[in-house]
Design a protein around this motif. Structure first.
Motif, mmCIF file in Angstrom:
data_model
loop_
_atom_site.group_PDB
_atom_site.id
_atom_site.type_symbol
_atom_site.label_atom_id
_atom_site.label_comp_id
_atom_site.label_asym_id
_atom_site.label_seq_id
_atom_site.Cartn_x
_atom_site.Cartn_y
_atom_site.Cartn_z
ATOM 1 N N LEU A 177 30.743 61.009 15.114
ATOM 2 C CA LEU A 177 31.553 60.584 16.248
ATOM 3 C C LEU A 177 32.532 61.649 16.703
ATOM 4 O O LEU A 177 32.856 61.748 17.894
ATOM 5 C CB LEU A 177 32.326 59.306 15.898
ATOM 6 N N GLU A 181 36.400 64.241 20.174
ATOM 7 C CA GLU A 181 35.376 63.217 20.363
ATOM 8 C C GLU A 181 34.080 63.868 20.839
ATOM 9 O O GLU A 181 34.056 64.562 21.853
ATOM 10 C CB GLU A 181 35.857 62.212 21.407
ATOM 11 N N ALA A 225 36.110 56.231 15.104
ATOM 12 C CA ALA A 225 36.275 57.684 15.161
ATOM 13 C C ALA A 225 37.470 58.143 14.342
ATOM 14 O O ALA A 225 37.422 59.198 13.684
ATOM 15 C CB ALA A 225 36.414 58.138 16.613
#
Length: 239
Positions: free
Chosen positions: A39, A101, A139
């Motif tokens: 992630l 991200e 995440a």
């Protein structure tokens, strides 16, 4: 990896002593520039690449409460944040990482490895500044897991510490959720932003890491989330 002693030994004078740590050798300092996950990626903080994303992510918060227990911030402008990021990026201890991200390529938070003690195999995670877009998400858990795995499995450290203001309940809960054990509170340990700070100490040691790693891997498995991204099973890192 060397498991810590669970019971003391007795020496020739009848005194209790810690169990031997056979073949122990000094560990390496953290040098990774990128740690890749599913992630997120952890990238060594680079103001040119990350500062604008990070300031925008932090600025999305409705107020400055996320900085209350931090020694810096909140930052009123991009220039002020960039100034801090330039200094932080030049530091080797703490060694700061941006949490990027993978889906968007945006940096959404930072944290660091600090108080490096390679002779004894101990190191601390700290300076955790996760933006609202990262907080309480899979995440954010993966980011912490990636750094833990790097410290234990790649570097072979014995002890991984987490410290926070004793009044910082979200940080205390996060430490316990991730498998750290509370070890006590150091009173009047720090003066920060003109205030006293009693520091709560948490740690994870290598003999507990396999269980914690298994719990984190199980929770982070994509099969543990429904189509809306909601967990199917809670995270369990305790015995």
């Amino acid at each position: 990896m060397h498991a810590g002693a669970e019971a003391a030994s007795i020496n020739e004078f009848g005194q209790p002593i810690g169990a031997p740590v056979p073949d122990w050798e000094r560990r390496s300092l953290p040098e990774a520039t990128v740690i890749t996950g599913r992630l997120v990626d952890l990238e060594r903080l680079d103001p040119d690449r990350h500062a604008e994303d990070l300031f925008a992510a932090f600025a999305a918060a409705p107020d400055g409460r996320d900085w209350t227990y931090m020694p810096v911030g909140p930052f009123p402008s991009l220039d002020s944040y960039r100034e801090w990021a330039i200094a932080a990026a030049g530091s080797r201890d703490p060694r700061h990482y941006a949490v990027v991200e993978r889906a968007s390529g945006r940096a959404l938070g930072t944290f660091s490895l600090l108080r490096h003690d390679p002779a004894n195999g101990a190191i601390e995670v700290g300076w955790v500044a996760f933006s609202p877009a990262l907080q309480r998400t899979p995440a954010s858990t993966e980011a912490q897991f990636l750094l833990m795995r790097y410290v234990f499995d790649r570097l072979g450290y014995r002890r991984y510490e987490w410290k926070c203001d004793s009044l910082n309940e979200p940080s205390r809960r996060a430490a316990e959720r991730l498998g750290f054990a509370y070890e006590g509170t150091f009173r009047q340990a720090v003066v920060t932003k003109g205030r006293n700070r009693d520091t709560a100490w948490f740690a994870l040691v290598d003999r507990d890491w396999p269980r914690v790693r298994e719990g984190l891997e199980r929770w982070l498995d994509p099969a543990n989330f429904d189509e809306q991204g909601r967990q199917l099973r809670p995270l369990r890192t305790r015995a």
